[in-house]
Enzyme design. Structure first.
Site, PDB file in Angstrom:
ATOM      1  N   SER B 151       0.927  -1.268  -0.009  1.00 61.74           N
ATOM      2  CA  SER B 151      -0.086  -0.130  -0.038  1.00 61.74           C
ATOM      3  C   SER B 151       0.772   1.193   0.002  1.00 61.74           C
ATOM      4  O   SER B 151       1.675   1.623  -0.679  1.00 61.74           O
ATOM      5  CB  SER B 151      -1.065  -0.006   0.982  1.00 61.74           C
ATOM      6  OG  SER B 151      -2.010   0.845   0.914  1.00 61.74           O
ATOM      7  N   ASP B 228     -10.164  -5.687  -3.499  1.00 65.25           N
ATOM      8  CA  ASP B 228      -9.496  -4.474  -2.377  1.00 65.25           C
ATOM      9  C   ASP B 228     -10.499  -3.259  -2.663  1.00 65.25           C
ATOM     10  O   ASP B 228     -10.469  -2.591  -3.539  1.00 65.25           O
ATOM     11  CB  ASP B 228      -8.102  -4.352  -2.851  1.00 65.25           C
ATOM     12  CG  ASP B 228      -7.044  -3.181  -2.073  1.00 65.25           C
ATOM     13  OD1 ASP B 228      -7.953  -2.414  -1.703  1.00 65.25           O
ATOM     14  OD2 ASP B 228      -6.083  -3.396  -2.243  1.00 65.25           O
ATOM     15  N   HIS B 263      -7.424  -6.116   0.897  1.00 60.59           N
ATOM     16  CA  HIS B 263      -6.045  -5.337   1.162  1.00 60.59           C
ATOM     17  C   HIS B 263      -5.333  -5.651   2.286  1.00 60.59           C
ATOM     18  O   HIS B 263      -4.495  -5.075   2.646  1.00 60.59           O
ATOM     19  CB  HIS B 263      -6.632  -3.834   1.274  1.00 60.59           C
ATOM     20  CG  HIS B 263      -5.430  -2.711   1.167  1.00 60.59           C
ATOM     21  ND1 HIS B 263      -5.074  -2.370  -0.025  1.00 60.59           N
ATOM     22  CD2 HIS B 263      -4.771  -2.064   1.913  1.00 60.59           C
ATOM     23  CE1 HIS B 263      -4.175  -1.627  -0.008  1.00 60.59           C
ATOM     24  NE2 HIS B 263      -4.155  -1.141   1.329  1.00 60.59           N
TER      25      HIS B 263
END
EC number: 3.1.2.12
Lengths: 285, 285
Positions: B151, B228, B263
């Protein structure tokens, strides 16, 4: 409604699904959560089940977030069920006072003491209510169950396997409390949940149960870290279980002492693959 | 004293040691923690290093407790270094107000805005101070480093690799923020740390950097879950990085879209072994 489970979360993991459910437990008379890892093989038909029992202070989350077990469950095609470690929110006076008694510390017994006996029935929850719930809601292979756990949950796994001959095809434990009648954690919990009669305690003491066990041959796999503070404080006493089993040809204990490992999930993660392999030999035979 | 590191914890894991250290950072002017996994092979001689950069809200703990990376580092013989994600406790007004800016959200840039520029120098910390600290304190193979992240940390890994040609032999990322100049998280962070001049932002934007990169051929491995939420909210924009790299023969992006993955660290754990394999092809060649 009894028997109804509610999906709380669902996360893809190693080709399968890591789910968490809630339900109203009849045994525990409170809402409980449990985690279920569904392996990819579940799409093709029924799969065996492995139960994981966690230790003091844990919930259904610890194993699924820290142990790295899903990769092995996915490899072997096993459903993995992780219950919480005690009833929750029962409004029993003192239930949240101690970290090693009450909430997070159900010790996998059916309490007999007045104050706790209505809710603290983790033994019946784990060996009866939960397997029925799993069988009713998941496509699992009848008769193919195993059990493992850590610390207090290792004690739970040993006790469940020894008290229910044949229900679990294999059992293993990480740093289990092996002789609860003889260690501070166990004495405190048993006194609180079961009262002061030490004869009653033996019904939930793996050392006593291993002496009298007369079910199908049971090979118990145990890993124990040598740098585990609780081992060194004599809370775990795995050597007592080895001794207790010596004269019972139906029980054999394989104790792996692991140099420099402690009591944490880093230890569990390091050897959990070997434990899944152990259970696969029985469940996928 | 600058350059001094203090051992905070040491836990045996997969035959190696998972350690956490603290030190006083010169770049960040505060005490910082970082985690180091020492693989078993370190006992026999120098090993390569992989840096892991975490995402928003994370510390040095997230990867080491949840990703299951140690087993792969142990297999390949790699030291794994996980820094924290921002300076801590700098007493800057507003540093703890937002979860996506300030503490836990350093974005791996060297801030230029007055309020942040004294402490928020995560780019220089990760690419300069930390590697020097590692080289001074661990037996690592000179010239053998790779980098990966998740991320915001995926953005960090891409930017570090693209801005320091040759310093990292390989780079990979899980659900990285690929085009920070064009997504809400990046716009907020870059405005706060770098000001409103969007030309300055391009120095830390992987899409811009990938267009102009002229270093040794770099193959970027990216895994991205299709379920995600942040991907679907267009915070991540991996397709933009693929487009930006198309005309640069020195950069190739291998983007694996992973159906149904989200995620979380369940996603990371599922594919982290493949990322270690990717880095091993360069580090152990």
């Amino acid at each position: 409604m009894a028997g109804t489970i509610k999906l709380e979360s669902n996360t893809k993991c190693f080709g399968g699904n890591q789910k968490v459910f809630s339900h109203l437990s009849e045994e525990l008379k409170c809402e409980m959560k449990f985690a279920v890892y569904e392996p990819p093989q579940l799409a093709a038909g029924p799969v065996p089940v492995v139960y994981w029992l966690s230790g003091l202070t844990c919930t259904e989350q610890n194993f699924i977030t820290k142990a790295g077990g899903q990769q092995h469950a996915a490899k072997h095609g096993m459903l993995v069920v992780c219950p919480d470690t005690s009833p929750r929110g029962c409004n029993i006076e003192g239930e949240d006072t101690d970290w090693d008694f009450g909430s997070g510390a159900g010790f996998y017994v059916d309490a007999t003491e007045e104050k706790w006996k209505n809710n603290y029935r983790m033994y019946s929850y784990v060996t009866d209510e939960l397997p029925n719930l799993i069988a009713a809601n998941f496509n699992v292979t009848p008769g193919k169950s195993s059990i493992m756990g850590h610390s207090m949950g290792g004690h739970g796994a040993l006790v469940c396997a020894l008290k229910k001959p044949g229900q679990y095809l294999s059992v293993s434990a990480f740093a289990p409390i092996c002789h609860p009648s003889a260690c501070p954690w166990g004495i405190k919990a048993f006194t609180g949940y079961l009262g002061t009669d030490k004869n009653v305690w033996q019904e939930y003491d793996a050392c006593s149960l291993a002496k009298s066990y007369s079910g199908p041959p049971l090979q118990i796999l145990i890993d124990q870290g040598s740098a585990d503070n609780f081992y060194n404080q004599k809370q775990l006493l795995p050597e007592d279980l080895v001794s207790a089993s010596t004269d019972n040809r139906n029980v054999s204990v394989v104790l792996h002492m692991q140099e420099h490992y402690d009591h944490s999930y880093y230890f569990i993660a390091s050897f959990v693959g070997q434990h899944f392999d152990h259970h696969a030999r029985y469940l996928n035979a």
